[in-house]
Design a protein around this motif. Structure first.
Motif, PDB file in Angstrom:
ATOM      1  N   SER A   1       1.390  -3.418  -3.917  1.00  0.00           N
ATOM      2  CA  SER A   1       1.714  -2.769  -2.646  1.00  0.00           C
ATOM      3  C   SER A   1       2.999  -3.317  -2.055  1.00  0.00           C
ATOM      4  CB  SER A   1       0.555  -2.944  -1.655  1.00  0.00           C
ATOM      5  OG  SER A   1      -0.615  -2.324  -2.127  1.00  0.00           O
TER       6      SER A   1
ATOM      7  N   GLU B   1       5.895   6.228  -7.118  1.00  0.00           N
ATOM      8  CA  GLU B   1       4.943   5.579  -6.210  1.00  0.00           C
ATOM      9  C   GLU B   1       3.719   6.442  -5.922  1.00  0.00           C
ATOM     10  OE1 GLU B   1       6.076   3.359  -2.853  1.00  0.00           O
ATOM     11  OE2 GLU B   1       7.950   2.622  -3.715  1.00  0.00           O
TER      12      GLU B   1
ATOM     13  N   SER C   1       0.382   5.058  -7.323  1.00  0.00           N
ATOM     14  CA  SER C   1      -0.111   3.735  -6.963  1.00  0.00           C
ATOM     15  C   SER C   1      -1.164   3.744  -5.868  1.00  0.00           C
ATOM     16  CB  SER C   1       1.067   2.852  -6.533  1.00  0.00           C
ATOM     17  OG  SER C   1       0.619   1.639  -5.986  1.00  0.00           O
ATOM     18  N   GLY C   2      -0.895   4.438  -4.773  1.00  0.00           N
ATOM     19  CA  GLY C   2      -1.737   4.321  -3.588  1.00  0.00           C
ATOM     20  C   GLY C   2      -3.189   4.691  -3.785  1.00  0.00           C
TER      21      GLY C   2
ATOM     22  N   SER D   1      -5.214   2.529  -6.249  1.00  0.00           N
ATOM     23  CA  SER D   1      -5.436   1.195  -5.687  1.00  0.00           C
ATOM     24  C   SER D   1      -6.553   1.212  -4.655  1.00  0.00           C
ATOM     25  CB  SER D   1      -4.147   0.661  -5.052  1.00  0.00           C
ATOM     26  OG  SER D   1      -3.138   0.466  -6.021  1.00  0.00           O
TER      27      SER D   1
ATOM     28  N   ALA E   1       1.272  -6.248   2.774  1.00  0.00           N
ATOM     29  CA  ALA E   1       2.409  -5.825   1.948  1.00  0.00           C
ATOM     30  C   ALA E   1       3.614  -5.488   2.806  1.00  0.00           C
ATOM     31  CB  ALA E   1       2.013  -4.623   1.091  1.00  0.00           C
TER      32      ALA E   1
END
Length: 468
Positions: free
Chosen positions: A44, A138, A141-142, A145, A168
């Motif tokens: 992050s 990106e 990722s969010g 996660s 982060a």
């Protein structure tokens, strides 16, 4: 109380989980869980640095490439956010079916490479394309996660964990903001993009090799079905949730204001107080690192603690803090003294950071394990496409308008390529100040929406009352 068009609690509340009595989730050790938090925080942080480095060196790019504030706002918002938000949903659907750790690792390598490529941009168009590439990377990722957190930790601890992951932002501000500014001042803004982009490629390999993929539903005391619900079912579940609907609007408004401030805070300092990029970056780091970090962590911890007594505190805590953030930011950005600006802009970050833990915990707790990535992606979509995109653009647009009003004469014709003229610089500084004060007032709207979220939680998160 249900109103017209509402759905019953049974249609929006996940089946109760089997209580997990031990501190450790079976199959996942305490060490595994701590390492997961550490690695997800690293991911992050790298994502935040690569996303926001443009804000740090924005004034240098504006001067070098002769950009307007509206163009700077596009680069800081729309160029990244549109595909970041839109692609989050298809990536989330993959994350509901396949290995989330692998998805995160591949995505991290991709966005890090695109960040480094920003250094090769020769103008607005090239930089725009590279920033779009960062957003595409990106997007992977969010949601994965957030889904991992839901399987590593039980519902009553998730706000605290999401709050920790919110660190982060302040860590990224310190390392990316100050480091990027120092490199930009010494070697130019292109070197700053290379500095923050290239290490992420190596870190992606570390994530691939060391982070465990937990079984879905493990922290809820039940293993999830192998069948992934279709997106239509996820949309029906979330669309039938008044809490989630209000949460989406609240999070979008926070994103709108937050990214407007992130994009233009450094230019605000440079224009209004005659400081260099490094001084502006240090000031920004001092103001935001401790305040945002403590707000994010304490917001999650307090919401989890108070939520055991009354589930509505998951909404009340951010509601109160959003109103306080609006008041304190408006006062801080209104100051004309460097000392008082720094002093009074320190507390607001604490209030603004509180929303992180409760927002993502509510989203995770509202749905089944194989819906979590998709639910997070839907929240991310609106926060990105609407908040992250329109916030910087609106702030830049308002800045240009207010600057033109503050200038005696034709601001656009006189100052387009001559911002070093004293009268142009003064108008630009005043325009940006007024724009930021105006935008920050919208935190009050976010506070009202979080208060509405709180009212629906007793029904929609009733399953959490059965947990120890």
């Amino acid at each position: 109380m249900s109103g017209p068009g509402s759905v019953s609690a049974e249609t929006i509340v996940p089946p109760p989980a089997v209580p997990v009595g031990s501190a450790e989730v079976p199959g996942i050790s305490t060490r595994d869980r701590r390492y997961a938090v550490f690695m997800l925080l690293v991911v992050s942080t790298v994502a935040f640095i690569d996303r926001s480095i443009l804000n740090t060196v924005g004034q240098a790019i504006k001067t070098d490439l002769h950009l307007s504030d509206t163009q700077l706002g596009l680069l800081g918002g729309a160029a990244f956010a549109i595909l970041y938000g839109v692609l989050a949903i298809p990536v989330a659907r993959l994350a509901e079916r396949y290995n989330r750790v692998r998805i995160i690792s591949i995505s991290m390598a991709a966005w890090s490479a695109m960040t480094a490529l920003c250094a090769a941009a020769g103008g607005f168009g090239g930089l725009m394309l590279a920033r779009i590439g960062v957003g595409i990377g990106e997007a992977g990722s969010g949601a994965p996660s957030q889904s991992l957190v839901g399987d590593y930790f039980p519902p009553e601890k998730r706000a605290s964990i999401f709050g920790i992951l919110g660190l982060a932002t302040p860590i990224g501000i310190i390392f990316g903001g100050i480091g990027g500014a120092v490199v930009a001042e010494l070697y130019g803004w292109r070197a700053a993009f290379l500095l923050v982009g290239l290490p992420g490629i190596a870190l992606a390999a570390v994530v691939w090799l060391t982070l465990k993929e937990p079984p879905r539903g493990l922290s809820d005391g039940r293993l999830a079905s192998d069948v992934t619900p279709p997106l239509t079912e996820v949309l029906r579940r979330l669309g039938g949730s008044p809490a989630f609907r209000n949460l989406v609007f609240a999070g979008t408004m926070v994103s709108f204001v937050g990214y407007a401030g992130m994009t233009f805070a450094h230019p605000f300092f440079v224009r209004n107080f005659d400081v260099g990029y490094t001084e502006a970056a240090v000031a920004f780091a001092v103001i935001n690192s401790l305040s945002l970090g403590s707000g994010s962590v304490l917001g999650g911890l307090v919401a989890d603690r108070l939520g055991r007594r009354d589930i509505r505190w998951y909404g009340w805590v951010p509601a109160i803090c959003m109103v306080l953030a609006a008041i304190t930011y408006m006062i801080g950005f209104s100051q004309t003294s460097w000392f008082w600006t720094i002093l009074l802009l320190s507390p607001p970050g604490f209030f603004a950071g509180v929303f992180t833990g409760p927002t993502f915990a509510i989203t995770s707790n509202l749905v089944e394990p194989r819906m979590r990535a998709s639910a997070t992606a839907i929240l991310t979509l609106t926060m990105s496409v609407l908040g992250m995109t329109l916030g910087p653009i609106t702030a830049g647009w308002l800045s240009d308008i207010f600057a033109a009003r503050a200038f005696v004469g034709d601001y656009a014709a006189t100052c387009a390529d001559a911002t070093m003229i004293a009268t142009c610089a003064a108008a630009s500084a005043e325009g940006l100040r007024t724009a930021l004060v105006t935008v920050c007032s919208l935190y009050v709207v976010a506070g009202i929406l979080f208060y509405r979220v709180a009212g629906h939680l007793p029904c929609e998160l009733a399953h959490m009352k059965d947990r120890p």
